[in-house]
Design a protein around this motif. Structure first.
Motif, PDB file in Angstrom:
ATOM      1  N   LYS A 127       0.820  -1.217   0.000  1.00  0.00           N
ATOM      2  CA  LYS A 127       0.000   0.000   0.000  1.00  0.00           C
ATOM      3  C   LYS A 127       0.855   1.268   0.000  1.00  0.00           C
ATOM      4  O   LYS A 127       0.522   2.272  -0.627  1.00  0.00           O
ATOM      5  N   HIS A 128       1.993   1.205   0.693  1.00  0.00           N
ATOM      6  CA  HIS A 128       2.856   2.392   0.768  1.00  0.00           C
ATOM      7  C   HIS A 128       3.844   2.475  -0.402  1.00  0.00           C
ATOM      8  O   HIS A 128       4.744   3.303  -0.377  1.00  0.00           O
ATOM      9  N   GLY A 129       3.701   1.604  -1.388  1.00  0.00           N
ATOM     10  CA  GLY A 129       4.530   1.711  -2.598  1.00  0.00           C
ATOM     11  C   GLY A 129       5.707   0.762  -2.597  1.00  0.00           C
ATOM     12  O   GLY A 129       6.829   1.166  -2.890  1.00  0.00           O
ATOM     13  N   SER A 130       5.449  -0.505  -2.265  1.00  0.00           N
ATOM     14  CA  SER A 130       6.520  -1.531  -2.289  1.00  0.00           C
ATOM     15  C   SER A 130       7.699  -1.128  -1.420  1.00  0.00           C
ATOM     16  O   SER A 130       8.856  -1.189  -1.849  1.00  0.00           O
ATOM     17  N   ILE A 131       7.404  -0.700  -0.214  1.00  0.00           N
ATOM     18  CA  ILE A 131       8.512  -0.274   0.657  1.00  0.00           C
ATOM     19  C   ILE A 131       9.181  -1.493   1.317  1.00  0.00           C
ATOM     20  O   ILE A 131       8.595  -2.567   1.401  1.00  0.00           O
ATOM     21  N   PHE A 132      10.425  -1.298   1.748  1.00  0.00           N
ATOM     22  CA  PHE A 132      11.185  -2.341   2.442  1.00  0.00           C
ATOM     23  C   PHE A 132      11.123  -2.058   3.939  1.00  0.00           C
ATOM     24  O   PHE A 132      11.360  -0.927   4.357  1.00  0.00           O
ATOM     25  N   LEU A 133      10.829  -3.115   4.698  1.00  0.00           N
ATOM     26  CA  LEU A 133      10.826  -2.986   6.159  1.00  0.00           C
ATOM     27  C   LEU A 133      11.887  -3.927   6.718  1.00  0.00           C
ATOM     28  O   LEU A 133      11.909  -5.108   6.363  1.00  0.00           O
ATOM     29  N   THR A 134      12.754  -3.407   7.565  1.00  0.00           N
ATOM     30  CA  THR A 134      13.739  -4.270   8.218  1.00  0.00           C
ATOM     31  C   THR A 134      13.762  -3.985   9.708  1.00  0.00           C
ATOM     32  O   THR A 134      13.491  -2.865  10.137  1.00  0.00           O
ATOM     33  N   ARG A 135      14.047  -5.028  10.490  1.00  0.00           N
ATOM     34  CA  ARG A 135      14.204  -4.877  11.948  1.00  0.00           C
ATOM     35  C   ARG A 135      15.643  -5.307  12.264  1.00  0.00           C
ATOM     36  O   ARG A 135      15.912  -6.459  12.576  1.00  0.00           O
TER      37      ARG A 135
END
Ligand code: NDP
Length: 322
Positions: free
Chosen positions: A249-257
């Motif tokens: 939804k936010h434009g194919s964003i990458f999330l990392t922890r």
């Protein structure tokens, strides 16, 4: 020896000053006399039981001091060292893993030596690894006047990035600007909206979010399509599980922890990041702000101050006179 001991997890009051047996180093460890111990947010997670350790335990990971005994006889007694990963550092003595030791020059400021590695190497892996900042890049950093926040701002700025930070008070705003922030925001006004107002509606390349629960969804709003959100901490509490569709939804964003452990695990990586931090301090390129130091007995107050958002920069515990 004296140490801060936790017999049951909970609030700051569980940090008790006690007399405990001195530790004995294994072959892979070195015994040190602790001069100053660093206080980090991760110590509060262990104290609260968010991260598990078997009770009773001595908290703390970081510090500086002098080598007392090396079972292998490789490191001379009296050598001045610093470390970031020796569990039990809120104590007069601690066993430090041999491969986690950094030599400290004798004229190096002690309180900086005690608090530079954990926060400094975190700022380093975030800005040089998780997202490689450079000229033309844009980033948003939460808690810009905090321990990691001040260092990350300085590194991002010196790499040529445009740096947006967010802080809670006027005093912290001033500190964040001094560290090199281009624009300093407040949490209340919507991070996505504030960022877009300043950068042509685009959103930032990367958000470094160490606040967690209270800012995470705002961080998703602030990043550009195909940008990166690095959720590296949980000062306001852990983030609930999310639906991966949200990243679409936010434009194919990458999330990392990301964690410092994983970002220092490769061959030579720990020494590379540690040396980069030490060298930057010695060259005057990285300024550490140790804003408060407490006697070891007052670890409880140090945790209260850290968690009430009243500290800026790093804070430390004075253990023994060097
Ligand atoms: P800080 O000095 O940054 O202290 C935390 C700051 O978070 C506060 O000063 C405050 O700044 C902000 N904050 C916002 N909301 C809250 C809240 N509800 N309660 C408390 N603080 C809040 O701490 P550190 O530099 O030690 O750590 C920063 C973050 O980095 C932590 O989340 C820590 O866990 C993480 N970290 C992660 C590592 C990793 O390997 N992933 C390694 C090292 C640290 P303000 O008032 O301006 O909002």
């Amino acid at each position: 020896m004296h140490a801060i001991q936790i017999t049951e997890t909970g609030g700051p009051e569980v940090l008790r000053y006690a007399e405990v047996p001195a530790p004995t180093p294994s072959e892979d460890e070195v015994l040190v006399d602790v001069t100053v111990a660093g206080v980090n947010y991760i110590d509060t997670y262990y104290r609260e039981g968010i991260y598990n350790a078997q009770t009773p335990f001595i908290p703390g990971f970081e510090g500086t001091g002098r080598v007392v005994h090396d079972p292998k006889g490789e490191i001379a007694e009296g050598s001045l060292v610093a470390w970031h990963h020796a569990f039990g550092s809120y104590a007069e003595q601690v066993c430090v893993p041999r491969n986690g030791l950094v030599a400290v020059p004798d004229d190096f400021p002690t309180e900086i030596a005690a608090s530079m590695l954990l926060q400094g190497m975190t700022a380093h892996f975030l800005s040089h690894g998780v997202y490689e900042l450079g000229k033309g890049a844009t980033c948003l950093i939460t808690a810009g006047a905090g321990g990691v926040g001040q260092l990350l701002t300085q590194m991002a700025s010196s790499l040529g990035a445009t740096v947006y930070t967010v802080v809670s008070t006027d005093e912290k705003e001033e500190i964040s600007y001094k560290c090199g922030a281009d624009h300093v925001f407040r949490y209340s006004d919507g991070l996505g909206e504030q960022v877009r107002r300043f950068n042509g509606g685009r959103g930032v390349d990367v958000v470094y979010d160490g606040v967690g629960q209270s800012t995470f969804f705002e961080s998703l709003e602030a990043v550009r399509p195909r940008g990166t959100v690095a959720l590296f901490g949980a000062a306001s509490g852990p983030v609930e599980p999310i639906d991966p569709q949200l990243l679409n939804k936010h434009g194919s964003i990458f999330l990392t922890r990301p964690s410092l452990g994983a970002w220092t695990a490769q061959e030579g990586e720990f020494q590379m990041r540690a040396q980069a931090v030490v060298q930057a301090v010695m060259d005057g390129d990285l300024k550490f702000n140790v804003s408060a130091s407490y006697p070891l007995e007052e670890a409880e107050q140090a945790h209260r101050d850290l968690q009430s958002r009243s500290t800026t920069g790093s804070i430390v515990l004075r253990v023994k006179q060097d």
